[in-house]
Scaffold this active site. Structure first.
Site, short mmCIF file in Angstrom:
data_model
loop_
_atom_site.label_atom_id
_atom_site.label_comp_id
_atom_site.label_asym_id
_atom_site.label_seq_id
_atom_site.Cartn_x
_atom_site.Cartn_y
_atom_site.Cartn_z
N ASP A 49 0.87 -1.17 0.00
CA ASP A 49 0.00 0.00 0.00
C ASP A 49 0.92 1.23 0.00
OD1 ASP A 49 -2.31 1.72 0.54
OD2 ASP A 49 -1.58 1.80 2.60
N ASP A 51 -0.17 5.04 1.09
CA ASP A 51 -0.38 5.98 2.19
C ASP A 51 -0.16 5.33 3.55
OD1 ASP A 51 -0.91 8.32 0.79
OD2 ASP A 51 -3.08 8.03 0.76
N SER A 116 -3.12 1.18 -4.14
CA SER A 116 -3.61 2.25 -3.27
C SER A 116 -5.05 2.60 -3.62
CB SER A 116 -2.72 3.49 -3.42
OG SER A 116 -3.28 4.59 -2.70
N ARG A 117 -5.83 2.90 -2.57
CA ARG A 117 -7.22 3.30 -2.77
C ARG A 117 -7.38 4.82 -2.78
NH1 ARG A 117 -11.36 1.46 0.91
NH2 ARG A 117 -9.90 1.84 2.61
#
Length: 217
Positions: A49, A51, A116-117
């Site tokens: 991921d 962040d 990443s979202r």
């Protein structure tokens, strides 16, 4: 508004002030990423991921692009806030890409990926181009096209990564600071490791140990 990259419209420009953040202790802890034990099963794809796993602050906390890079390689947003990479993230990626290291020389030919979202995909891609592992390799170079950045479930990210890489879920390892992502991706059969407060040496070691244990089952 929060997270926007530019000031207000017209000719009037708001003064941007750097924001104050509390960094995890992990950011400044000594980091000694060790190679896995000889003969241990190794993942063919390791996904991180972004962040608060690879970097901090999280992009929604920042003023955003245009990014700047100084002569020391520090990347800052339009407020002057630095986007910092967790040492265990950069060191573990370097280890994975080392042509003489265990992930490449063993015939595994392991790949690195990011998922990443964030809804600030453009900022993220620009930052990946600027942040460097060494003189010639950016974070973007490290993953090539194995980068999935869009809001929604990480299951979609991993379906795409599987299709692009040809690596089955059972041969992937994933690190994320949000438990819901770890649980969702773990349900696919990916060895998934929770790392609150950012990527750490302990998370890396736990990931390799857990992957090797799962591979024996």
């Amino acid at each position: 508004g929060r997270g926007r990259g530019r000031g207000g419209g017209g000719t009037k420009t708001k003064t941007r002030r750097p924001r104050t953040f509390s960094f995890s202790p992990t950011m400044d802890e000594p980091c000694f990423i060790k190679p896995p034990p000889e003969g241990a099963a190794l993942p063919r794809l390791v996904c991180y991921d972004l962040d608060d796993t690879v970097w901090f602050p999280e992009l929604y906390m920042m003023c955003g692009a245009p990014w700047s890079k100084d002569e020391l390689g520090r990347v800052t947003d339009t407020c002057g806030t630095e986007l910092r990479v967790y040492p265990a993230a950069s060191e573990s990626i370097r280890l994975m890409l080392d042509p003489d290291g265990p992930f490449q020389s063993s015939g595994v030919g392991a790949k690195v990926a990011f998922a990443s979202r964030t809804n600030r995909g453009k900022w993220a891609m620009e930052a990946l181009d600027l942040l460097r592992l060494d003189e010639g390799t950016s974070l973007r170079d490290a993953v090539g096209d194995l980068v999935e950045i869009f809001p929604g479930t990480k299951r979609k990210h991993f379906a795409s990564l599987r299709n692009k890489s040809g690596v089955p879920y059972s041969q992937m390892l994933f690190f994320d600071n949000e438990r819901i992502n770890v649980e969702e991706v773990g349900q696919l059969g990916v060895t998934s490791i929770y790392c609150p407060g950012g990527m750490s040496q302990g998370a890396w070691e736990k990931g390799l140990e857990t992957y090797a244990r799962n591979a024996r089952q």
